[in-house]
Design a protein around this motif. Structure first.
Motif, PDB file in Angstrom:
ATOM      1  N   PRO A  93       0.781  -1.237   0.000  1.00  7.63           N
ATOM      2  CA  PRO A  93       0.000   0.000   0.000  1.00  7.63           C
ATOM      3  C   PRO A  93       0.815   1.290   0.000  1.00  7.63           C
ATOM      4  O   PRO A  93       0.246   2.366  -0.106  1.00  7.63           O
ATOM      5  N   ALA A  94       2.150   1.190   0.139  1.00  9.11           N
ATOM      6  CA  ALA A  94       2.981   2.391   0.229  1.00  9.11           C
ATOM      7  C   ALA A  94       4.235   2.212  -0.621  1.00  9.11           C
ATOM      8  O   ALA A  94       4.648   1.092  -0.907  1.00  9.11           O
ATOM      9  N   PRO A  95       4.860   3.312  -1.034  1.00 12.69           N
ATOM     10  CA  PRO A  95       6.087   3.203  -1.813  1.00 12.69           C
ATOM     11  C   PRO A  95       7.214   2.582  -0.985  1.00 12.69           C
ATOM     12  O   PRO A  95       7.260   2.745   0.238  1.00 12.69           O
ATOM     13  N   VAL A  96       8.116   1.869  -1.652  1.00  7.56           N
ATOM     14  CA  VAL A  96       9.308   1.306  -1.019  1.00  7.56           C
ATOM     15  C   VAL A  96      10.498   1.547  -1.934  1.00  7.56           C
ATOM     16  O   VAL A  96      10.331   1.726  -3.134  1.00  7.56           O
ATOM     17  N   THR A  97      11.667   1.544  -1.357  1.00  2.00           N
ATOM     18  CA  THR A  97      12.899   1.669  -2.118  1.00  2.00           C
ATOM     19  C   THR A  97      13.661   0.357  -1.990  1.00  2.00           C
ATOM     20  O   THR A  97      13.997  -0.055  -0.878  1.00  2.00           O
ATOM     21  N   VAL A  98      13.905  -0.297  -3.121  1.00  2.00           N
ATOM     22  CA  VAL A  98      14.680  -1.536  -3.124  1.00  2.00           C
ATOM     23  C   VAL A  98      16.143  -1.133  -3.051  1.00  2.00           C
ATOM     24  O   VAL A  98      16.666  -0.485  -3.951  1.00  2.00           O
ATOM     25  N   ARG A  99      16.806  -1.494  -1.952  1.00  2.00           N
ATOM     26  CA  ARG A  99      18.210  -1.140  -1.728  1.00  2.00           C
ATOM     27  C   ARG A  99      19.171  -2.186  -2.287  1.00  2.00           C
ATOM     28  O   ARG A  99      20.288  -1.860  -2.651  1.00  2.00           O
ATOM     29  N   GLY A 100      18.761  -3.440  -2.329  1.00  2.00           N
ATOM     30  CA  GLY A 100      19.646  -4.481  -2.834  1.00  2.00           C
ATOM     31  C   GLY A 100      18.935  -5.815  -2.919  1.00  2.00           C
ATOM     32  O   GLY A 100      17.940  -6.046  -2.242  1.00  2.00           O
ATOM     33  N   VAL A 101      19.456  -6.674  -3.783  1.00  2.00           N
ATOM     34  CA  VAL A 101      18.908  -8.021  -3.962  1.00  2.00           C
ATOM     35  C   VAL A 101      20.083  -8.993  -3.939  1.00  2.00           C
ATOM     36  O   VAL A 101      21.088  -8.761  -4.610  1.00  2.00           O
ATOM     37  N   THR A 102      19.956 -10.072  -3.171  1.00  2.00           N
ATOM     38  CA  THR A 102      20.983 -11.104  -3.127  1.00  2.00           C
ATOM     39  C   THR A 102      20.322 -12.475  -3.071  1.00  2.00           C
ATOM     40  O   THR A 102      19.174 -12.605  -2.647  1.00  2.00           O
ATOM     41  N   ALA A 103      21.051 -13.475  -3.494  1.00  2.00           N
ATOM     42  CA  ALA A 103      20.619 -14.871  -3.370  1.00  2.00           C
ATOM     43  C   ALA A 103      21.854 -15.742  -3.548  1.00  2.00           C
ATOM     44  O   ALA A 103      22.767 -15.402  -4.306  1.00  2.00           O
ATOM     45  N   GLU A 104      21.865 -16.859  -2.838  1.00  2.00           N
ATOM     46  CA  GLU A 104      22.979 -17.789  -2.984  1.00  2.00           C
ATOM     47  C   GLU A 104      22.526 -19.181  -2.576  1.00  2.00           C
ATOM     48  O   GLU A 104      21.822 -19.358  -1.580  1.00  2.00           O
ATOM     49  N   ARG A 105      22.920 -20.126  -3.394  1.00  2.00           N
ATOM     50  CA  ARG A 105      22.760 -21.545  -3.102  1.00  2.00           C
ATOM     51  C   ARG A 105      23.790 -22.269  -3.964  1.00  2.00           C
ATOM     52  O   ARG A 105      24.402 -21.642  -4.841  1.00  2.00           O
ATOM     53  N   PRO A 106      24.003 -23.560  -3.744  1.00  5.56           N
ATOM     54  CA  PRO A 106      25.005 -24.252  -4.568  1.00  5.56           C
ATOM     55  C   PRO A 106      24.706 -24.091  -6.060  1.00  5.56           C
ATOM     56  O   PRO A 106      23.607 -24.366  -6.520  1.00  5.56           O
ATOM     57  N   GLY A 107      25.684 -23.579  -6.774  1.00  5.89           N
ATOM     58  CA  GLY A 107      25.563 -23.410  -8.214  1.00  5.89           C
ATOM     59  C   GLY A 107      25.019 -22.068  -8.664  1.00  5.89           C
ATOM     60  O   GLY A 107      25.024 -21.771  -9.849  1.00  5.89           O
ATOM     61  N   VAL A 108      24.545 -21.236  -7.730  1.00  5.04           N
ATOM     62  CA  VAL A 108      23.946 -19.952  -8.099  1.00  5.04           C
ATOM     63  C   VAL A 108      24.380 -18.865  -7.116  1.00  5.04           C
ATOM     64  O   VAL A 108      24.313 -19.054  -5.898  1.00  5.04           O
ATOM     65  N   VAL A 109      24.807 -17.727  -7.664  1.00  6.35           N
ATOM     66  CA  VAL A 109      25.063 -16.527  -6.863  1.00  6.35           C
ATOM     67  C   VAL A 109      24.449 -15.357  -7.617  1.00  6.35           C
ATOM     68  O   VAL A 109      24.643 -15.211  -8.821  1.00  6.35           O
ATOM     69  N   LEU A 110      23.698 -14.543  -6.906  1.00 10.45           N
ATOM     70  CA  LEU A 110      23.031 -13.391  -7.513  1.00 10.45           C
ATOM     71  C   LEU A 110      23.228 -12.189  -6.597  1.00 10.45           C
ATOM     72  O   LEU A 110      23.137 -12.319  -5.380  1.00 10.45           O
ATOM     73  N   ARG A 111      23.475 -11.031  -7.202  1.00  7.14           N
ATOM     74  CA  ARG A 111      23.526  -9.786  -6.423  1.00  7.14           C
ATOM     75  C   ARG A 111      23.164  -8.627  -7.337  1.00  7.14           C
ATOM     76  O   ARG A 111      23.450  -8.648  -8.539  1.00  7.14           O
ATOM     77  N   SER A 112      22.519  -7.629  -6.756  1.00  7.26           N
ATOM     78  CA  SER A 112      22.179  -6.439  -7.541  1.00  7.26           C
ATOM     79  C   SER A 112      23.441  -5.612  -7.733  1.00  7.26           C
ATOM     80  O   SER A 112      24.332  -5.608  -6.887  1.00  7.26           O
ATOM     81  N   ILE A 113      23.504  -4.908  -8.856  1.00  4.37           N
ATOM     82  CA  ILE A 113      24.693  -4.101  -9.137  1.00  4.37           C
ATOM     83  C   ILE A 113      24.353  -2.625  -9.294  1.00  4.37           C
ATOM     84  O   ILE A 113      25.186  -1.851  -9.754  1.00  4.37           O
ATOM     85  N   GLU A 114      23.165  -2.234  -8.879  1.00  8.76           N
ATOM     86  CA  GLU A 114      22.839  -0.814  -8.867  1.00  8.76           C
ATOM     87  C   GLU A 114      22.436  -0.423  -7.454  1.00  8.76           C
ATOM     88  O   GLU A 114      22.126  -1.290  -6.633  1.00  8.76           O
ATOM     89  N   ASP A 115      22.441   0.869  -7.163  1.00 16.64           N
ATOM     90  CA  ASP A 115      22.237   1.339  -5.803  1.00 16.64           C
ATOM     91  C   ASP A 115      20.831   1.078  -5.269  1.00 16.64           C
ATOM     92  O   ASP A 115      20.650   0.343  -4.321  1.00 16.64           O
ATOM     93  N   SER A 116      19.831   1.701  -5.828  1.00 15.99           N
ATOM     94  CA  SER A 116      18.475   1.541  -5.308  1.00 15.99           C
ATOM     95  C   SER A 116      17.449   1.887  -6.370  1.00 15.99           C
ATOM     96  O   SER A 116      17.754   2.531  -7.368  1.00 15.99           O
ATOM     97  N   ARG A 117      16.239   1.447  -6.124  1.00 22.78           N
ATOM     98  CA  ARG A 117      15.139   1.678  -7.072  1.00 22.78           C
ATOM     99  C   ARG A 117      13.888   1.986  -6.258  1.00 22.78           C
ATOM    100  O   ARG A 117      13.453   1.171  -5.452  1.00 22.78           O
ATOM    101  N   LEU A 118      13.296   3.176  -6.449  1.00 18.01           N
ATOM    102  CA  LEU A 118      12.054   3.551  -5.779  1.00 18.01           C
ATOM    103  C   LEU A 118      10.878   2.949  -6.540  1.00 18.01           C
ATOM    104  O   LEU A 118      10.772   3.111  -7.756  1.00 18.01           O
TER     105      LEU A 118
END
Length: 179
Positions: A93-118
């Motif tokens: 119901p309200a705006p949010v700012t995505v500051r970062g995204v990460t994930a990790e498990r065997p065989g996969v690594v993910l990370r955001s490479i930009e600062d933030s997104r409103l």
């Protein structure tokens, strides 16, 4: 000399009537009480509205969907590194700012490479991510749990998890062309 037996009922002050003065005081007290009740009711209503607004601003509801992973990449000995897009929808119901995204498990690594997104309430945005896949183990049928770090309207940072299916996704298709 003062005569104490005098039955004269005249007021002590000229123009003063004890019954009228008592009524005026009682009426003033009732008016003060009513004003206090009205002001207290308005204050409580404002407090409830403020609390409800804070609770709405603290709600975080996001949906994440893998988008294209063909923004560039490389392949080395059964491992693929790609840059891609993650579409994030704010269903809260309200705006949010995505500051970062990460994930990790065997065989996969993910990370955001930009600062933030409103993301406004009901809005959609894309986050640029870096993906590393091991071609033999990355694409299992169980979903990848993304961790999204978001800042809410009350300036608090919260961690939100969201499962994303890699198998059959655009990321899977783009990575398999390089494996």
């Amino acid at each position: 000399m003062i005569d104490l037996d005098d039955q004269d009922q005249r007021p002590a002050r000229p123009g003063a009537d004890p019954v009228t003065d008592g009524r005026k005081v009682a009426l003033g007290l009732v008016a003060a009480f009513v004003a206090g009740v009205v002001l207290g009711g308005v204050g409580i209503s404002q407090l409830r509205d403020s609390r409800a607004q804070r609770e709405r601003n603290a709600v975080v509801a996001l949906v994440a969907v893998p988008r294209s992973a063909n923004l560039g990449g490389s392949s080395v000995q059964g491992s693929v590194q790609l840059s891609g897009l993650l579409m994030v929808v704010n269903t809260g119901p309200a705006p949010v700012t995505v500051r970062g995204v990460t994930a990790e498990r065997p065989g996969v690594v993910l990370r955001s490479i930009e600062d933030s997104r409103l993301l406004p309430a009901g809005g959609t945005g894309q986050v640029v991510v870096e993906l590393r896949f091991d071609c033999t183990t990355a694409f299992q049928s169980d979903p990848l749990s993304l961790r999204l770090s978001v800042e809410t309207g009350d300036a608090r940072t919260r961690e939100v998890s969201y499962p994303v299916a890699l198998f059959g996704s655009e990321w899977h298709r783009d990575a398999m062309t390089m494996c």
